[in-house]
Design a protein around this motif. Sequence first.
Motif, PDB file in Angstrom:
ATOM      1  N   GLU A   1      19.636 -52.778   0.934  1.00 42.24           N
ATOM      2  CA  GLU A   1      20.448 -51.852   0.154  1.00 42.24           C
ATOM      3  C   GLU A   1      19.867 -50.441   0.128  1.00 42.24           C
ATOM      4  OE1 GLU A   1      21.105 -53.464  -3.706  1.00 42.24           O
ATOM      5  OE2 GLU A   1      21.919 -55.348  -2.950  1.00 42.24           O
ATOM      6  N   GLY A   2      19.081 -50.087   1.120  1.00 39.34           N
ATOM      7  CA  GLY A   2      18.571 -48.728   1.237  1.00 39.34           C
ATOM      8  C   GLY A   2      19.319 -47.988   2.331  1.00 39.34           C
ATOM      9  N   SER A   3      19.594 -46.710   2.101  1.00 38.68           N
ATOM     10  CA  SER A   3      20.349 -45.916   3.059  1.00 38.68           C
ATOM     11  C   SER A   3      19.444 -44.845   3.659  1.00 38.68           C
ATOM     12  CB  SER A   3      21.550 -45.259   2.366  1.00 38.68           C
ATOM     13  OG  SER A   3      22.250 -44.418   3.258  1.00 38.68           O
ATOM     14  N   VAL A   4      19.229 -44.910   4.974  1.00 36.98           N
ATOM     15  CA  VAL A   4      18.400 -43.912   5.656  1.00 36.98           C
ATOM     16  C   VAL A   4      19.206 -42.620   5.786  1.00 36.98           C
ATOM     17  CG1 VAL A   4      17.209 -43.322   7.789  1.00 36.98           C
ATOM     18  CG2 VAL A   4      17.110 -45.668   6.912  1.00 36.98           C
ATOM     19  N   ILE A   5      18.705 -41.522   5.193  1.00 36.01           N
ATOM     20  CA  ILE A   5      19.435 -40.251   5.227  1.00 36.01           C
ATOM     21  C   ILE A   5      18.738 -39.213   6.095  1.00 36.01           C
ATOM     22  CG2 ILE A   5      20.454 -40.621   2.947  1.00 36.01           C
ATOM     23  CD1 ILE A   5      18.365 -38.699   1.822  1.00 36.01           C
ATOM     24  N   ASN A   6      17.489 -39.457   6.453  1.00 36.63           N
ATOM     25  CA  ASN A   6      16.781 -38.512   7.308  1.00 36.63           C
ATOM     26  C   ASN A   6      15.657 -39.258   8.019  1.00 36.63           C
ATOM     27  OD1 ASN A   6      16.143 -36.105   8.516  1.00 36.63           O
ATOM     28  ND2 ASN A   6      14.861 -35.376   6.827  1.00 36.63           N
ATOM     29  N   LEU A   7      15.404 -38.865   9.276  1.00 34.35           N
ATOM     30  CA  LEU A   7      14.396 -39.556  10.062  1.00 34.35           C
ATOM     31  C   LEU A   7      13.751 -38.540  11.002  1.00 34.35           C
ATOM     32  CD1 LEU A   7      14.751 -43.048  11.633  1.00 34.35           C
ATOM     33  CD2 LEU A   7      13.984 -41.172  13.061  1.00 34.35           C
ATOM     34  N   LYS A   8      12.428 -38.523  11.026  1.00 36.10           N
ATOM     35  CA  LYS A   8      11.721 -37.562  11.861  1.00 36.10           C
ATOM     36  C   LYS A   8      10.541 -38.242  12.543  1.00 36.10           C
ATOM     37  CE  LYS A   8       9.292 -33.107  11.707  1.00 36.10           C
ATOM     38  NZ  LYS A   8       8.807 -32.014  10.827  1.00 36.10           N
ATOM     39  N   ILE A   9      10.501 -38.159  13.875  1.00 30.18           N
ATOM     40  CA  ILE A   9       9.361 -38.696  14.631  1.00 30.18           C
ATOM     41  C   ILE A   9       8.310 -37.594  14.715  1.00 30.18           C
ATOM     42  CG2 ILE A   9       8.598 -39.627  16.838  1.00 30.18           C
ATOM     43  CD1 ILE A   9      11.425 -40.682  17.270  1.00 30.18           C
ATOM     44  N   ILE A  10       7.170 -37.801  14.075  1.00 31.66           N
ATOM     45  CA  ILE A  10       6.154 -36.751  13.999  1.00 31.66           C
ATOM     46  C   ILE A  10       5.030 -36.955  15.014  1.00 31.66           C
ATOM     47  CG2 ILE A  10       6.619 -36.253  11.562  1.00 31.66           C
ATOM     48  CD1 ILE A  10       4.233 -37.937  10.807  1.00 31.66           C
ATOM     49  N   ASN A  11       4.954 -38.126  15.612  1.00 36.12           N
ATOM     50  CA  ASN A  11       3.928 -38.368  16.634  1.00 36.12           C
ATOM     51  C   ASN A  11       4.424 -39.490  17.540  1.00 36.12           C
ATOM     52  OD1 ASN A  11       1.615 -38.450  18.140  1.00 36.12           O
ATOM     53  ND2 ASN A  11       0.376 -39.487  16.581  1.00 36.12           N
ATOM     54  N   ARG A  12       4.434 -39.223  18.843  1.00 34.56           N
ATOM     55  CA  ARG A  12       4.953 -40.226  19.776  1.00 34.56           C
ATOM     56  C   ARG A  12       3.982 -40.379  20.932  1.00 34.56           C
ATOM     57  NH1 ARG A  12      11.261 -40.788  21.213  1.00 34.56           N
ATOM     58  NH2 ARG A  12      11.186 -42.781  22.314  1.00 34.56           N
ATOM     59  N   GLN A  13       3.506 -41.607  21.147  1.00 33.60           N
ATOM     60  CA  GLN A  13       2.614 -41.929  22.245  1.00 33.60           C
ATOM     61  C   GLN A  13       3.290 -42.961  23.137  1.00 33.60           C
ATOM     62  OE1 GLN A  13      -0.239 -40.308  22.630  1.00 33.60           O
ATOM     63  NE2 GLN A  13      -0.052 -39.190  20.684  1.00 33.60           N
ATOM     64  N   SER A  14       2.601 -43.355  24.200  1.00 32.21           N
ATOM     65  CA  SER A  14       3.209 -44.298  25.138  1.00 32.21           C
ATOM     66  C   SER A  14       3.446 -45.665  24.528  1.00 32.21           C
ATOM     67  CB  SER A  14       2.325 -44.436  26.382  1.00 32.21           C
ATOM     68  OG  SER A  14       1.029 -44.919  26.002  1.00 32.21           O
ATOM     69  N   ASP A  15       2.580 -46.064  23.561  1.00 28.48           N
ATOM     70  CA  ASP A  15       2.700 -47.404  23.003  1.00 28.48           C
ATOM     71  C   ASP A  15       3.141 -47.443  21.544  1.00 28.48           C
ATOM     72  OD1 ASP A  15       0.407 -46.193  22.222  1.00 28.48           O
ATOM     73  OD2 ASP A  15      -0.864 -47.974  22.365  1.00 28.48           O
ATOM     74  N   PHE A  16       3.107 -46.324  20.823  1.00 26.62           N
ATOM     75  CA  PHE A  16       3.529 -46.347  19.432  1.00 26.62           C
ATOM     76  C   PHE A  16       4.078 -44.983  19.039  1.00 26.62           C
ATOM     77  CE2 PHE A  16      -0.517 -44.256  18.952  1.00 26.62           C
ATOM     78  CZ  PHE A  16      -0.365 -43.438  17.853  1.00 26.62           C
ATOM     79  N   MET A  17       4.744 -44.958  17.899  1.00 26.58           N
ATOM     80  CA  MET A  17       5.201 -43.686  17.341  1.00 26.58           C
ATOM     81  C   MET A  17       5.127 -43.742  15.820  1.00 26.58           C
ATOM     82  SD  MET A  17       9.257 -43.925  18.230  1.00 26.58           S
ATOM     83  CE  MET A  17      10.193 -45.443  18.079  1.00 26.58           C
ATOM     84  N   GLU A  18       4.912 -42.561  15.231  1.00 31.33           N
ATOM     85  CA  GLU A  18       4.807 -42.426  13.777  1.00 31.33           C
ATOM     86  C   GLU A  18       6.044 -41.690  13.288  1.00 31.33           C
ATOM     87  OE1 GLU A  18       1.710 -40.733  10.384  1.00 31.33           O
ATOM     88  OE2 GLU A  18       1.210 -40.621  12.515  1.00 31.33           O
ATOM     89  N   ILE A  19       6.709 -42.261  12.279  1.00 32.67           N
ATOM     90  CA  ILE A  19       8.012 -41.765  11.837  1.00 32.67           C
ATOM     91  C   ILE A  19       7.980 -41.528  10.326  1.00 32.67           C
ATOM     92  CG2 ILE A  19      10.507 -42.170  11.933  1.00 32.67           C
ATOM     93  CD1 ILE A  19       9.862 -44.505  13.880  1.00 32.67           C
ATOM     94  N   LEU A  20       8.553 -40.412   9.892  1.00 32.61           N
ATOM     95  CA  LEU A  20       8.813 -40.172   8.474  1.00 32.61           C
ATOM     96  C   LEU A  20      10.279 -40.482   8.210  1.00 32.61           C
ATOM     97  CD1 LEU A  20       6.921 -36.910   7.430  1.00 32.61           C
ATOM     98  CD2 LEU A  20       6.421 -39.266   6.783  1.00 32.61           C
ATOM     99  N   VAL A  21      10.540 -41.331   7.214  1.00 36.58           N
ATOM    100  CA  VAL A  21      11.899 -41.779   6.928  1.00 36.58           C
ATOM    101  C   VAL A  21      12.214 -41.499   5.458  1.00 36.58           C
ATOM    102  CG1 VAL A  21      13.515 -43.715   7.021  1.00 36.58           C
ATOM    103  CG2 VAL A  21      11.575 -43.637   8.606  1.00 36.58           C
TER     104      VAL A  21
END
Length: 776
Positions: A725-745
Amino acid sequence: MWPGADRFFGTPGRPAPVSAPDGPVNGPVALTAEKLPHPDAAASTSISCAGLIRRIKAYDPNADTDIVERAFEVAKAAHANQVRDNGDPYITHPLAVAGMLAGFRLDVASICTGLLHDTVEDTGLTLAQLSERFGPTVASLVDGVTKLTRLELQSDRTKQAENFRKLVLAMSRDIRVLVVKLCDRLHNMRTLHYVQAQHRRQRIAAETMDIYAPLAGRIGMDKVKTELQNLSFAELEPEHNASIRARLNYLRGQGADVIEEVRVELTRLCAEAGVPGAEVTGREKSPFSIWEKMQKRNVAFEQLSDIMAFRVMVPSREACYVALGAVHAAYPVIAGRFKDYISTPKANGYQSLHTGVTLRHPRNQKIEVQIRTPEMHDVAENGVAAHWAYKGLGEGADAVAPPRKLRWVQDLLEILENSQAPDEFLENTKLELYQDQVFCFTPKGQLIPLPRGATPVDFAYAVHSQIGDGCVGAKVNGRLMPLRHELQNGDQVEIMTARGGTPSPAWERFVVTGKARARIRRHVAAQARQTYLDAGRAALAKAFRQEGVDGSEKVLDAALKQLKQASRDDLYVAVGNNNLGAKEVVQAIYPELRQSSRGAPRMVPGLPQRAAPKPVPSPGGGGSMALVGLGAGVATHFAGCCHPLPGDRIVGIVSTGKGITVHTASCQTLESFAATPERFLDIDWDYDAIARGRNNETHVGRISVIATNEPSVLATLTNTASRHEGSVINLKIINRQSDFMEILVDVEVRDLRHLSSVIAGLRSAGGITQVERARA
């Protein structure tokens, strides 16, 4: 269940004589039918207390059981027309509570209290009648357990705080009040599933988890604490509880042979080391304990190393260390997992040796081993209740005062004295109850137990409130350290003080003890009041002077009732903090000035006229926000740096032209306002409005996600949030590597609990390795 596990919770305690209660209980004054309900009023039921009497006689043959029978008959008659939620006669509840107290081998006064604890609250009996029939001790204990009843006009949160305040005062005089209250709550939790209203079940479970389970832990009643936590957890988080129990059932079936093999091996090691007769039992962590550790360490169920544990019972203190040496010689030790609570007991009296070792067979599995004596085990399971059997704390009027190791009770009294409001006392008390402890020393060697994460300021207040107020610096192990330094086990702390020193408002942001926070807040509130008082006095003097009328103290005193102020100082403060305008006060005292000021404003020729300023709009508006502590019409908005949610502790920051900005109390942005403490505003969520559903707005919670760099991971993230019951209203990828990524949601949620549910769901989703709430 594995072999030997049935003996784990069934270790019999050692019976000891327990005295009868003090006071005139052996020769009570006969009561008339008008004073107490006649026992015949409940004769329609066949319930009796014969089993209770047998349990009491088993550990105290000389107990005065006649008074117990009289207490039962009085309670049975008083509750004759009442039933429980499951339809049983109400007397089954007090009889069950009394049975638990007998199981702890408590004295007769406590057992009578268990039988009578609801009579004053739920029937027509009075404390005077109970005192006349059963003596002042029983009446005093019943009074301590009885809730406050005349709080209808206050919020549920305030009622909870006031009831807890009364309980703290009562248990500071007699700790048996708390033992009776815990047994009362435990039986209510065991029958909670019969309550029809879900919101009521949730409220009771949350209160139990927040207050009563930590209290049980503080007095060492670990068995009661564990059961309260598990029952509350099952109600508050039914899906997670069912999942963990299913995994435990699976492991139980897979590992029964391994557990028995390890148990036999530990028994053999102790015998070979010269400790014959050692009793070894296996156990598993409770579902809530597993869940709590998973949340704290941010790990999956499979990554926990101490789900399986073994307890070694040896006959003496010396044998504990011999058995420890045998275990360490046989298995590789896990670094950092050894704890000696025998030489340095916990604050609640808990004693045991804990160590973690790795089994060579099978699969290099890690286990925990606890080593203790039967007496230590009794205290560990039953806590302060065990002392009535071992040390005779039930004997004499002075014996029931809190033992010295229950110093935290006195700390709660100091928090009560320093807290400005009931809900603030409740908040600071929770800080005092919840956290694990570290042990530090004064330069003279005095041991000071503190919560984990404590600072030198917390240490200073733990030693004495005046030392805390005057603290200006600290040496830790001989080195000068910052006041926000986190203390570790075994640190020696020397506090430097200055005469006339006062607490800094900035301390509140890093202290962790409720005692320190309450004292700091009290001082800051006193300083703020004095500032408002001076400002209000000056503003009123100026307003009276401009109107050319008398503004003497005599005139102000005559108008206090009209202005709804208790004293002249309160009036000055109300003007100083803008709750009252100086001009309003003058016009209230001199109504004719209000008449003359009506009409169109004066126009000055040749000058453009400035329009009245418009309020700054805010998301949701100050009027629709579920907040208390704000004036009417104040423009308010939530800070984008910390995204506060209902359930967070919050503060308001006054900004010129922007109104009030709401931050979480832990927001790092607040450090930039440390030099202007007058801009801080004490506010809180209006939990009553939220509970009644009058505040339907959603809030934005920000979370940090680390996920594998796969095409489907973003869909997994949004779909999982939606399922909770949560609605994602904004999403930002702040760090992206070949095997992982860090996201602010950014997720729209109702409150902090809702955000926690979303986070828990994301942690269990595939492709997501770490989820935390983003902090400023």
